[in-house]
Write a protein that holds these residues in place. Structure first.
Motif, PDB file in Angstrom:
ATOM      1  N   GLY A  38      -1.572  -7.783  -6.826  1.00 52.79           N
ATOM      2  CA  GLY A  38      -0.495  -8.073  -7.212  1.00 52.79           C
ATOM      3  C   GLY A  38       0.784  -7.096  -6.491  1.00 52.79           C
ATOM      4  N   LEU A  39       0.446  -6.481  -6.666  1.00 50.81           N
ATOM      5  CA  LEU A  39       0.512  -4.599  -5.579  1.00 50.81           C
ATOM      6  C   LEU A  39       1.322  -5.792  -5.281  1.00 50.81           C
ATOM      7  N   ILE A  40       1.061  -6.741  -3.996  1.00 52.22           N
ATOM      8  CA  ILE A  40       1.765  -7.351  -2.626  1.00 52.22           C
ATOM      9  C   ILE A  40       3.057  -7.634  -3.246  1.00 52.22           C
ATOM     10  N   VAL A  41       2.590  -8.601  -4.161  1.00 47.68           N
ATOM     11  CA  VAL A  41       3.750  -8.971  -4.854  1.00 47.68           C
ATOM     12  C   VAL A  41       4.731  -8.866  -5.499  1.00 47.68           C
ATOM     13  N   ALA A  42       5.046  -8.012  -6.028  1.00 48.56           N
ATOM     14  CA  ALA A  42       5.749  -6.938  -6.511  1.00 48.56           C
ATOM     15  C   ALA A  42       6.228  -6.272  -5.685  1.00 48.56           C
ATOM     16  N   ALA A  43       5.917  -6.018  -4.694  1.00 49.98           N
ATOM     17  CA  ALA A  43       6.050  -4.926  -3.194  1.00 49.98           C
ATOM     18  C   ALA A  43       7.433  -6.113  -2.757  1.00 49.98           C
ATOM     19  N   GLN A  44       7.135  -7.072  -2.493  1.00 47.51           N
ATOM     20  CA  GLN A  44       7.864  -8.319  -2.155  1.00 47.51           C
ATOM     21  C   GLN A  44       8.838  -9.061  -2.371  1.00 47.51           C
ATOM     22  N   LYS A  45       8.600  -8.533  -4.426  1.00 47.69           N
ATOM     23  CA  LYS A  45       9.926  -9.253  -4.659  1.00 47.69           C
ATOM     24  C   LYS A  45      11.058  -8.107  -4.969  1.00 47.69           C
ATOM     25  N   VAL A  46      10.779  -6.857  -4.216  1.00 50.07           N
ATOM     26  CA  VAL A  46      11.785  -5.593  -4.090  1.00 50.07           C
ATOM     27  C   VAL A  46      11.864  -5.927  -2.491  1.00 50.07           C
ATOM     28  N   GLU A  47      11.471  -5.788  -1.382  1.00 48.90           N
ATOM     29  CA  GLU A  47      11.893  -6.255  -0.525  1.00 48.90           C
ATOM     30  C   GLU A  47      12.823  -7.096  -0.111  1.00 48.90           C
ATOM     31  N   HIS A  48      13.058  -8.595  -0.643  1.00 45.91           N
ATOM     32  CA  HIS A  48      13.650  -9.528  -1.092  1.00 45.91           C
ATOM     33  C   HIS A  48      14.536  -9.222  -1.413  1.00 45.91           C
ATOM     34  N   TYR A  49      14.636  -8.507  -2.108  1.00 41.97           N
ATOM     35  CA  TYR A  49      16.774  -8.170  -3.458  1.00 41.97           C
ATOM     36  C   TYR A  49      16.643  -7.018  -2.550  1.00 41.97           C
ATOM     37  N   GLU A  50      16.438  -6.108  -1.679  1.00 45.02           N
ATOM     38  CA  GLU A  50      16.496  -5.335  -1.062  1.00 45.02           C
ATOM     39  C   GLU A  50      17.332  -6.034  -0.076  1.00 45.02           C
ATOM     40  N   ILE A  51      16.979  -6.896   0.802  1.00 47.56           N
ATOM     41  CA  ILE A  51      17.179  -7.724   1.999  1.00 47.56           C
ATOM     42  C   ILE A  51      18.455  -8.593   1.148  1.00 47.56           C
ATOM     43  N   SER A  52      18.329  -8.909   0.159  1.00 47.69           N
ATOM     44  CA  SER A  52      19.923  -9.733  -0.661  1.00 47.69           C
ATOM     45  C   SER A  52      20.775  -9.033  -0.467  1.00 47.69           C
ATOM     46  N   SER A  53      20.493  -7.280  -1.060  1.00 45.99           N
ATOM     47  CA  SER A  53      21.800  -6.417  -1.133  1.00 45.99           C
ATOM     48  C   SER A  53      22.103  -6.197   0.291  1.00 45.99           C
ATOM     49  N   TYR A  54      21.026  -6.426   1.218  1.00 39.91           N
ATOM     50  CA  TYR A  54      22.090  -4.887   2.612  1.00 39.91           C
ATOM     51  C   TYR A  54      22.855  -6.020   3.322  1.00 39.91           C
TER      52      TYR A  54
ATOM     53  N   ALA B  54      -1.092  -9.286   2.638  1.00 42.59           N
ATOM     54  CA  ALA B  54      -1.630 -10.409   2.416  1.00 42.59           C
ATOM     55  C   ALA B  54      -2.614 -11.504   2.542  1.00 42.59           C
ATOM     56  N   GLU B  55      -2.036 -11.599   3.773  1.00 47.50           N
ATOM     57  CA  GLU B  55      -2.396 -13.062   4.338  1.00 47.50           C
ATOM     58  C   GLU B  55      -4.363 -12.605   5.205  1.00 47.50           C
ATOM     59  N   GLN B  56      -4.250 -11.513   5.509  1.00 53.00           N
ATOM     60  CA  GLN B  56      -4.623 -11.364   7.052  1.00 53.00           C
ATOM     61  C   GLN B  56      -6.261 -10.735   6.275  1.00 53.00           C
ATOM     62  N   GLN B  57      -5.902  -9.617   5.020  1.00 53.23           N
ATOM     63  CA  GLN B  57      -6.484  -8.988   4.356  1.00 53.23           C
ATOM     64  C   GLN B  57      -6.984  -8.856   2.970  1.00 53.23           C
ATOM     65  N   VAL B  58      -5.658  -8.826   2.630  1.00 51.57           N
ATOM     66  CA  VAL B  58      -5.868  -8.200   0.290  1.00 51.57           C
ATOM     67  C   VAL B  58      -6.369  -9.586  -0.245  1.00 51.57           C
ATOM     68  N   ASN B  59      -5.783 -10.578   0.080  1.00 54.02           N
ATOM     69  CA  ASN B  59      -6.123 -11.636  -0.334  1.00 54.02           C
ATOM     70  C   ASN B  59      -7.289 -12.346  -0.177  1.00 54.02           C
ATOM     71  N   GLN B  60      -7.766 -12.652   0.670  1.00 56.90           N
ATOM     72  CA  GLN B  60      -9.482 -13.237   1.449  1.00 56.90           C
ATOM     73  C   GLN B  60     -10.328 -12.217   0.578  1.00 56.90           C
ATOM     74  N   HIS B  61      -9.457 -10.833   0.700  1.00 54.49           N
ATOM     75  CA  HIS B  61     -11.144  -9.917  -0.112  1.00 54.49           C
ATOM     76  C   HIS B  61     -10.934 -10.051  -1.983  1.00 54.49           C
ATOM     77  N   ALA B  62      -9.511 -10.155  -2.062  1.00 51.26           N
ATOM     78  CA  ALA B  62      -9.455 -10.767  -3.587  1.00 51.26           C
ATOM     79  C   ALA B  62      -9.686 -12.152  -4.108  1.00 51.26           C
ATOM     80  N   ALA B  63      -9.750 -12.704  -3.379  1.00 48.55           N
ATOM     81  CA  ALA B  63     -10.691 -14.711  -3.334  1.00 48.55           C
ATOM     82  C   ALA B  63     -12.126 -14.797  -3.598  1.00 48.55           C
TER      83      ALA B  63
END
Ligand SMILES: [Fe+2]
Ligand SMILES: [Fe+2]
Length: 163
Positions: free
Chosen positions: A101-117, A154-163
């Motif tokens: 969930g933290l990765i989901v939130a963090a990626q929203k932040v990064e995408h917002y920054e990418i669009s701003s810059y 997310a894809e290689q570690q965290v989501n697998q761990h959480a699944a």
């Protein structure tokens, strides 16, 4: 303050992203503290240092534009994105699902920054502020790299761990 010219819009957007970056320097330590996976903690900590660098680059941009005066704006979008991260921390107990969930939130932040810059660079190009375009691009590249690292984590570690 009213925005009338493209330069006004540039200054407004610059002020907004400045506020966003400052807010993020306060949020990232909390996200690191709430995470469990070593690589995620490292990632948040590393991006905190990069984020401080982003603020320094924004200061360079301001200087390069003869000390253009920032507007007193709060980036409400970043406020909201950070709140979403806080919700995850409150609602999910520490562990792999919270990390995901933290990765989901963090990626929203990064995408917002990418669009701003991206928008700031486009405005700077149109305004002929060629001396600041490459400075903005350096930050944009770091935001993109962070986003990609989070996807891999997310894809290689965290989501697998959480699944
Ligand atoms: Fe940033
Ligand atoms: Fe970022």
């Amino acid at each position: 303050m009213t925005i009338q010219s493209l330069n006004d819009l540039f200054v407004h957007t610059l002020s907004d992203v400045y506020s966003a970056e400052v807010q993020l320097t306060r949020a990232l330590p909390k996200m690191a503290q709430a995470a469990t996976a070593e690589k995620l903690i490292e990632g948040f900590t590393q991006h905190l240092e990069e984020t401080k660098g982003h603020i320094e680059r924004l200061d360079q941009v301001i200087q390069a534009l003869d000390g253009v005066e920032l507007q007193n704006v709060t980036c409400v979008a970043m406020e909201g994105l950070i709140k979403e991260g806080e919700e995850i921390i409150q609602e999910v107990e520490q562990g792999p699902v919270r990390d995901a969930g933290l990765i989901v939130a963090a990626q929203k932040v990064e995408h917002y920054e990418i669009s701003s810059y991206g928008s700031l660079m486009a405005l700077a190009k149109n305004l002929g502020y060629d001396n600041v375009v490459s400075v903005l691009k350096n930050t944009l590249d770091e935001e993109k790299a962070t986003d990609e690292k989070l996807t891999m984590l997310a894809e290689q570690q965290v989501n697998q761990h959480a699944a």
